[in-house]
Design a protein around this motif. Sequence first.
Motif, PDB file in Angstrom:
ATOM      1  N   LEU A 104      -0.490 -36.911 -61.266  1.00 25.38           N
ATOM      2  CA  LEU A 104      -0.143 -37.495 -62.839  1.00 25.38           C
ATOM      3  C   LEU A 104      -1.358 -38.521 -63.006  1.00 25.38           C
ATOM      4  CD1 LEU A 104       1.897 -37.888 -65.252  1.00 25.38           C
ATOM      5  CD2 LEU A 104       2.822 -39.932 -64.013  1.00 25.38           C
ATOM      6  N   SER A 105      -1.994 -38.404 -64.398  1.00 29.94           N
ATOM      7  CA  SER A 105      -3.089 -39.268 -64.732  1.00 29.94           C
ATOM      8  C   SER A 105      -2.964 -39.436 -66.256  1.00 29.94           C
ATOM      9  CB  SER A 105      -4.426 -38.420 -64.316  1.00 29.94           C
ATOM     10  OG  SER A 105      -4.641 -37.337 -65.095  1.00 29.94           O
ATOM     11  N   GLY A 106      -3.297 -40.552 -66.672  1.00 24.91           N
ATOM     12  CA  GLY A 106      -3.724 -40.787 -67.875  1.00 24.91           C
ATOM     13  C   GLY A 106      -2.444 -41.155 -68.857  1.00 24.91           C
ATOM     14  N   ASN A 107      -2.768 -40.899 -70.129  1.00 20.35           N
ATOM     15  CA  ASN A 107      -1.697 -40.998 -71.312  1.00 20.35           C
ATOM     16  C   ASN A 107      -0.663 -39.970 -71.355  1.00 20.35           C
ATOM     17  OD1 ASN A 107      -2.696 -43.611 -72.330  1.00 20.35           O
ATOM     18  ND2 ASN A 107      -4.497 -42.285 -73.359  1.00 20.35           N
ATOM     19  N   ALA A 108       0.466 -40.034 -72.055  1.00 17.85           N
ATOM     20  CA  ALA A 108       1.310 -38.970 -72.098  1.00 17.85           C
ATOM     21  C   ALA A 108       0.522 -37.701 -72.556  1.00 17.85           C
ATOM     22  CB  ALA A 108       2.129 -39.227 -73.366  1.00 17.85           C
ATOM     23  N   SER A 109      -0.412 -37.752 -73.306  1.00 20.42           N
ATOM     24  CA  SER A 109      -1.102 -36.347 -73.536  1.00 20.42           C
ATOM     25  C   SER A 109      -1.525 -35.598 -72.382  1.00 20.42           C
ATOM     26  CB  SER A 109      -2.394 -36.511 -74.393  1.00 20.42           C
ATOM     27  OG  SER A 109      -3.339 -37.380 -73.842  1.00 20.42           O
ATOM     28  N   ASN A 110      -1.600 -36.105 -71.154  1.00 25.68           N
ATOM     29  CA  ASN A 110      -2.007 -35.601 -69.979  1.00 25.68           C
ATOM     30  C   ASN A 110      -0.834 -35.346 -68.655  1.00 25.68           C
ATOM     31  OD1 ASN A 110      -4.875 -36.026 -70.242  1.00 25.68           O
ATOM     32  ND2 ASN A 110      -4.612 -38.181 -69.818  1.00 25.68           N
ATOM     33  N   TRP A 111       0.218 -35.433 -69.333  1.00 28.83           N
ATOM     34  CA  TRP A 111       1.487 -35.254 -68.665  1.00 28.83           C
ATOM     35  C   TRP A 111       1.632 -33.760 -68.289  1.00 28.83           C
ATOM     36  CZ3 TRP A 111       6.521 -37.902 -67.302  1.00 28.83           C
ATOM     37  CH2 TRP A 111       6.179 -39.351 -67.029  1.00 28.83           C
ATOM     38  N   GLY A 112       1.417 -32.912 -69.477  1.00 29.31           N
ATOM     39  CA  GLY A 112       1.523 -31.479 -69.463  1.00 29.31           C
ATOM     40  C   GLY A 112       0.557 -30.689 -68.480  1.00 29.31           C
ATOM     41  N   PRO A 113      -0.819 -31.141 -68.381  1.00 31.78           N
ATOM     42  CA  PRO A 113      -1.858 -30.582 -67.640  1.00 31.78           C
ATOM     43  C   PRO A 113      -1.731 -31.085 -66.047  1.00 31.78           C
ATOM     44  CG  PRO A 113      -2.802 -31.405 -69.659  1.00 31.78           C
ATOM     45  CD  PRO A 113      -1.375 -31.903 -69.816  1.00 31.78           C
ATOM     46  N   SER A 114      -1.013 -32.193 -65.932  1.00 27.67           N
ATOM     47  CA  SER A 114      -0.617 -32.836 -64.855  1.00 27.67           C
ATOM     48  C   SER A 114       0.141 -31.918 -63.933  1.00 27.67           C
ATOM     49  CB  SER A 114      -0.286 -34.127 -64.510  1.00 27.67           C
ATOM     50  OG  SER A 114      -1.419 -34.989 -65.344  1.00 27.67           O
ATOM     51  N   PHE A 115       1.092 -31.537 -64.722  1.00 29.27           N
ATOM     52  CA  PHE A 115       2.243 -30.631 -64.157  1.00 29.27           C
ATOM     53  C   PHE A 115       2.289 -29.147 -64.665  1.00 29.27           C
ATOM     54  CE2 PHE A 115       3.836 -34.930 -64.418  1.00 29.27           C
ATOM     55  CZ  PHE A 115       3.978 -35.217 -63.122  1.00 29.27           C
ATOM     56  N   THR A 116       1.232 -28.374 -64.436  1.00 32.66           N
ATOM     57  CA  THR A 116       0.757 -27.243 -64.871  1.00 32.66           C
ATOM     58  C   THR A 116       1.984 -26.157 -64.724  1.00 32.66           C
ATOM     59  OG1 THR A 116      -0.769 -26.602 -63.449  1.00 32.66           O
ATOM     60  CG2 THR A 116      -1.363 -27.612 -65.460  1.00 32.66           C
ATOM     61  N   THR A 117       2.424 -26.216 -63.467  1.00 34.43           N
ATOM     62  CA  THR A 117       3.232 -25.033 -62.945  1.00 34.43           C
ATOM     63  C   THR A 117       4.441 -25.398 -63.214  1.00 34.43           C
ATOM     64  OG1 THR A 117       3.362 -26.328 -60.702  1.00 34.43           O
ATOM     65  CG2 THR A 117       1.750 -24.676 -60.931  1.00 34.43           C
ATOM     66  N   GLN A 118       4.871 -26.516 -63.683  1.00 33.90           N
ATOM     67  CA  GLN A 118       6.391 -26.880 -64.087  1.00 33.90           C
ATOM     68  C   GLN A 118       6.383 -27.174 -65.545  1.00 33.90           C
ATOM     69  OE1 GLN A 118       4.418 -29.045 -61.645  1.00 33.90           O
ATOM     70  NE2 GLN A 118       5.618 -29.856 -60.163  1.00 33.90           N
ATOM     71  N   THR A 119       5.479 -26.863 -66.295  1.00 32.84           N
ATOM     72  CA  THR A 119       5.812 -26.892 -67.832  1.00 32.84           C
ATOM     73  C   THR A 119       5.789 -25.557 -68.250  1.00 32.84           C
ATOM     74  OG1 THR A 119       4.184 -28.732 -67.656  1.00 32.84           O
ATOM     75  CG2 THR A 119       4.553 -28.002 -69.817  1.00 32.84           C
ATOM     76  N   ASN A 120       6.702 -25.229 -69.305  1.00 32.23           N
ATOM     77  CA  ASN A 120       6.903 -24.045 -70.058  1.00 32.23           C
ATOM     78  C   ASN A 120       7.418 -24.380 -71.500  1.00 32.23           C
ATOM     79  OD1 ASN A 120       9.803 -24.244 -69.812  1.00 32.23           O
ATOM     80  ND2 ASN A 120       9.601 -23.096 -67.977  1.00 32.23           N
ATOM     81  N   SER A 121       7.980 -23.492 -72.087  1.00 33.72           N
ATOM     82  CA  SER A 121       8.406 -23.655 -73.582  1.00 33.72           C
ATOM     83  C   SER A 121       9.806 -23.616 -73.439  1.00 33.72           C
ATOM     84  CB  SER A 121       7.906 -22.454 -74.513  1.00 33.72           C
ATOM     85  OG  SER A 121       8.354 -21.219 -73.885  1.00 33.72           O
ATOM     86  N   SER A 122      10.533 -23.645 -72.363  1.00 32.37           N
ATOM     87  CA  SER A 122      12.242 -23.673 -72.304  1.00 32.37           C
ATOM     88  C   SER A 122      12.643 -25.157 -72.043  1.00 32.37           C
ATOM     89  CB  SER A 122      12.654 -22.884 -71.504  1.00 32.37           C
ATOM     90  OG  SER A 122      12.319 -21.482 -71.593  1.00 32.37           O
ATOM     91  N   PRO A 123      13.413 -25.463 -73.115  1.00 25.53           N
ATOM     92  CA  PRO A 123      14.028 -27.015 -72.924  1.00 25.53           C
ATOM     93  C   PRO A 123      15.165 -26.926 -71.889  1.00 25.53           C
ATOM     94  CG  PRO A 123      14.770 -26.030 -74.822  1.00 25.53           C
ATOM     95  CD  PRO A 123      13.752 -25.215 -74.667  1.00 25.53           C
ATOM     96  N   ALA A 124      15.563 -28.016 -71.359  1.00 25.02           N
ATOM     97  CA  ALA A 124      16.685 -27.971 -70.346  1.00 25.02           C
ATOM     98  C   ALA A 124      16.972 -29.472 -70.306  1.00 25.02           C
ATOM     99  CB  ALA A 124      16.190 -27.481 -68.998  1.00 25.02           C
ATOM    100  N   VAL A 125      18.371 -29.792 -70.207  1.00 25.34           N
ATOM    101  CA  VAL A 125      18.617 -31.014 -70.130  1.00 25.34           C
ATOM    102  C   VAL A 125      18.124 -31.820 -68.940  1.00 25.34           C
ATOM    103  CG1 VAL A 125      20.662 -32.838 -69.676  1.00 25.34           C
ATOM    104  CG2 VAL A 125      20.901 -30.487 -71.097  1.00 25.34           C
ATOM    105  N   GLY A 126      17.451 -32.917 -68.994  1.00 25.77           N
ATOM    106  CA  GLY A 126      16.782 -33.553 -67.858  1.00 25.77           C
ATOM    107  C   GLY A 126      15.136 -33.353 -67.808  1.00 25.77           C
ATOM    108  N   SER A 127      14.763 -32.152 -68.576  1.00 31.95           N
ATOM    109  CA  SER A 127      13.539 -31.854 -68.630  1.00 31.95           C
ATOM    110  C   SER A 127      12.730 -33.274 -69.547  1.00 31.95           C
ATOM    111  CB  SER A 127      12.940 -30.467 -69.206  1.00 31.95           C
ATOM    112  OG  SER A 127      13.857 -30.481 -70.556  1.00 31.95           O
TER     113      SER A 127
END
Length: 558
Positions: A104-127
Amino acid sequence: MDATTRPGRQTPAKPRPARPLALVMALLTMWATTLGVAAPARSAEWIVLCTGYDACAAAGYSHSGYKENASTSWWSQSTGHNCTNYAAYRLVQNGMSSTKPATLSGNASNWGPSFTTQTNSSPAVGSIAWWDTSFSATGHVAYVEQVISASEIVISEDNWGGDFRWRRVTLGGGRWPTGFIHLEDQGSTVATDARAWQVVEPVRLLDTRTGVGAPVRKVLAGQAVTLQVTGRGGVPASGVDKVLINVNATSPTSNGYLTVHANGTTQPGSRSMSFLASSVNTQVVLSRVGADGKVRLYSSATTDLSADVVGWSPTDGFLSGGAPARVLDTRKGLGAPTGKLAAGGTLTLTVTGKAGVPTDAAAAVLNVSSTDASSAGWLTAYPNGVTRPSTPQVRFGTAKPATGLVVARIGSSGAVRIHTTAQTNVLVDVVGWLPTGADQVAVTPKPILNTAKGLGYPAGRVGAGGAVTLNVVGLAGVPSTGVRAVVLTVRATSPTASGYFTAHPSGTPEPAYASAKYPYGRSVTNTVVVPVGSDGKVRIVTSASTYLSADVQGYIRW
């Protein structure tokens, strides 16, 4: 993040004096860009359900303890009103380590790139809903509280330079998340307050004509049928306190009534439904569920019975009560002087402090009955201290008993008022109550449909097989946002043939089971609890030509 600017907004080629609103918007946009937040958005993009820790909690939207823990830095994020600190806090509460992830690094905009393998287009409760820099200078993150569908979610968030909020977000609104980060998901289905009322599509649980839920035979006068409700028709096998069922009494041998109560409990001396001989009678009934998951339906006259489940309330839910308790009977002088209420008469009935209803209750769920009427008419229950509405809730005939389930907002002095258009005895049983802040909210009854008068539909009967698509949000006390279902009193008047009407969410298939059945020439009324379609509307279809009308009793919010 607080909101966002309109995309694609252009600066005029030729300078001109700024209008006050334009100047404010420009200043807000400059301020938002400087701080890494966004300026006010279109209402369709962000549907605010509540704002502020205390206000949200009072409305039933939890901050999950962040108010008390906002001064702590979670995952080395900035404390206080800050989207990343709030998101980190929620994930730690769900079981993640309090140590900042190495990626994890930087502002909120960096959260996706910080967790590339855990990020997708499907919402889930708790995501974590994540927006990149195309949204604002620093991006944004929020916690997914509910997944309504693949294109609609409910989030909670805290905002740098702003406040804590819950919002509803739609894919077509223009600000759908860039992605969803799955670190400590709590599930993929809709997550609602554990106390919330649950509405289900009608499912048949009982039919004595076909052997569903009971043997193939009529229920004899003075006898009862026991019906299993938990574990059937979308009702969980456990954790259920009350159930809402739509009951049909078909071809009774005489006028009579049903009493529905929790199996294993003493039969109360009250009626849940009144019915007429040689006819089809429909009434929605609220009953507490027995320890064995069953309800008992006692009939005073021989009749076939069928029942469809339409909703349920969890143990320790917002809806309290459920065992009928009589608080008014003008035949016996209970709650009012002995004697029929005169035509055009109104009585004031205090409900708080009776039948377990607390002094701070917001609404009461009542079975309201007419008996021994001198002529045909109707009853209306409404809050004490407000102008009487002209909305029929329980219709009755001459010497023909009638009962209706009413969700009545409690008015001044803890009372409701009961008005009748014709001389009759009046009976009222309390079957439940709702606290302030519950997900179900009662309003002063107001009409939104009357095809005889051209309200909400061209004047005239709705033809056989026809339907009314009715806007319900933003009308008659129902908010324009944050509504998942409405409580309506629906009437079919002067049908030209026997038939039925069915209320269901707009944009969905018509359910297999009707909301109410009616015989030729006879008007019928029933209370329905129906989810709102994605367009904010409900649809009422009728099988035989009839006038239709509908009045709002209340709504259920997200």
